[in-house]
Design a protein around this motif. Sequence first.
Motif, mmCIF file in Angstrom:
data_model
loop_
_atom_site.group_PDB
_atom_site.id
_atom_site.type_symbol
_atom_site.label_atom_id
_atom_site.label_comp_id
_atom_site.label_asym_id
_atom_site.label_seq_id
_atom_site.Cartn_x
_atom_site.Cartn_y
_atom_site.Cartn_z
ATOM 1 N N LEU A 35 11.625 0.234 -0.617
ATOM 2 C CA LEU A 35 11.506 1.370 0.294
ATOM 3 C C LEU A 35 12.714 1.442 1.222
ATOM 4 O O LEU A 35 13.217 0.425 1.681
ATOM 5 N N ARG A 36 13.131 2.656 1.506
ATOM 6 C CA ARG A 36 14.219 2.876 2.458
ATOM 7 C C ARG A 36 13.648 3.137 3.836
ATOM 8 O O ARG A 36 12.689 3.895 3.983
ATOM 9 N N THR A 95 10.505 6.651 1.130
ATOM 10 C CA THR A 95 11.222 6.566 2.402
ATOM 11 C C THR A 95 10.230 6.386 3.542
ATOM 12 O O THR A 95 9.200 7.051 3.581
ATOM 13 N N VAL A 96 10.550 5.467 4.455
ATOM 14 C CA VAL A 96 9.730 5.240 5.640
ATOM 15 C C VAL A 96 10.557 5.630 6.864
ATOM 16 O O VAL A 96 11.676 5.138 7.042
ATOM 17 N N ALA A 142 0.834 -1.207 0.000
ATOM 18 C CA ALA A 142 0.000 0.000 0.000
ATOM 19 C C ALA A 142 0.867 1.255 0.000
ATOM 20 O O ALA A 142 0.545 2.249 -0.665
ATOM 21 N N LEU A 143 1.969 1.216 0.755
ATOM 22 C CA LEU A 143 2.888 2.354 0.757
ATOM 23 C C LEU A 143 3.489 2.570 -0.633
ATOM 24 O O LEU A 143 3.569 3.703 -1.117
ATOM 25 N N LYS A 144 3.884 1.484 -1.252
ATOM 26 C CA LYS A 144 4.468 1.595 -2.595
ATOM 27 C C LYS A 144 3.455 2.159 -3.580
ATOM 28 O O LYS A 144 3.784 2.980 -4.440
ATOM 29 N N PRO A 199 14.422 10.988 -0.342
ATOM 30 C CA PRO A 199 13.409 10.869 -1.405
ATOM 31 C C PRO A 199 12.002 10.741 -0.843
ATOM 32 O O PRO A 199 11.773 10.059 0.154
ATOM 33 N N GLY A 200 11.072 11.421 -1.464
ATOM 34 C CA GLY A 200 9.685 11.360 -1.039
ATOM 35 C C GLY A 200 8.789 10.789 -2.121
ATOM 36 O O GLY A 200 9.249 10.530 -3.246
ATOM 37 N N PRO A 201 7.538 10.589 -1.778
ATOM 38 C CA PRO A 201 6.886 10.875 -0.500
ATOM 39 C C PRO A 201 7.482 10.074 0.653
ATOM 40 O O PRO A 201 8.033 8.995 0.462
#
Length: 317
Positions: free
Chosen positions: A87-88, A68-69, A60-62, A115-117
């Motif tokens: 994700l980092r 970046t988390v 879902a984040l991707k 890097p964002g979001p």
Amino acid sequence: MARSLVLSLIGLMVLALGAAWAAEPMVPVRIEGELLPNAYRVADKVISGGQPVDEAAFAALKELGVKTVISVDGARPDVDLAKKFGLRYVHLPHGYDGVPDERAKELAKAVRDLPGPIYIHCHHGQHRSPAAAAVACVGVGLLQPEAAIAVLKTAGTSENYRGLYQSAQAARRLDDNLLDELQAEFRETARLPPIADAMVEIEHTYDHLKALSGGGWKRLARQPDLDPAHEALLLREHYQELMRAGEVERQPAEFRQNLQGAERDAASLETALRTWLGSGGLGSPPNSVAKSFAAVSQSCTACHSKFRDVPLSEKQR
């Protein structure tokens, strides 16, 4: 002349409306769905929410485009699972007592430079991550200072966490030169003091017990492996292990007494659950179970209000 006067009046009206709009605090936008608990978009680049716990949550984040988390929770981040989705992870934990100045600068630099979001999370996404997101976004100019408190209120941050509100209230735009010169190591995992590490485990086990309590102390469909009596046992053992830590000996006597009382309450809950479940666990749990769990909850609340949730400003006096 009349036309010029009209144009001037229109210009003044536009400026007034613009000023009024600018003064209106931005309200975070809710991101719907159950995979990312209490998730809100705080700024175009920053989302605040709860801990992603499985592959579906990281997917879902991707899908949201997150790169970046940032975890501000004490628990060890699931770095491997994050990498699986490209994700980092960055671990910048802080407590319920507020966001320390140095941590606020690191969070701001991370939001500005990485890097964002960016997805900033704590355990539930209700208290620490909204504060961290607000402080960081104000620090780099993504939010006006007067909008910081709205982030906490929208996310449902309890007003009992006075230190978090104080951090948001005090947040200001940081000088870019200061952030440029800041030596920040954005590590995937941070080392925690033994007490903080133990409290993370206690919090997770307590959450299991709270969920089981809400389900009548029956097995949960979403977490069928959770056994009520065993979770109570784990809680008791967490307290026992913590009391053996050398760091605890340096804490106030009242803190140690609270730990001992909490261990007894957990033991009572375990006994009550084993007695009921051992007899078949039919019908509603006896009053002894509810009474023991209420004592466990009260132990946590009393200790937190006395030691964990005291604002940094008061601890430093």
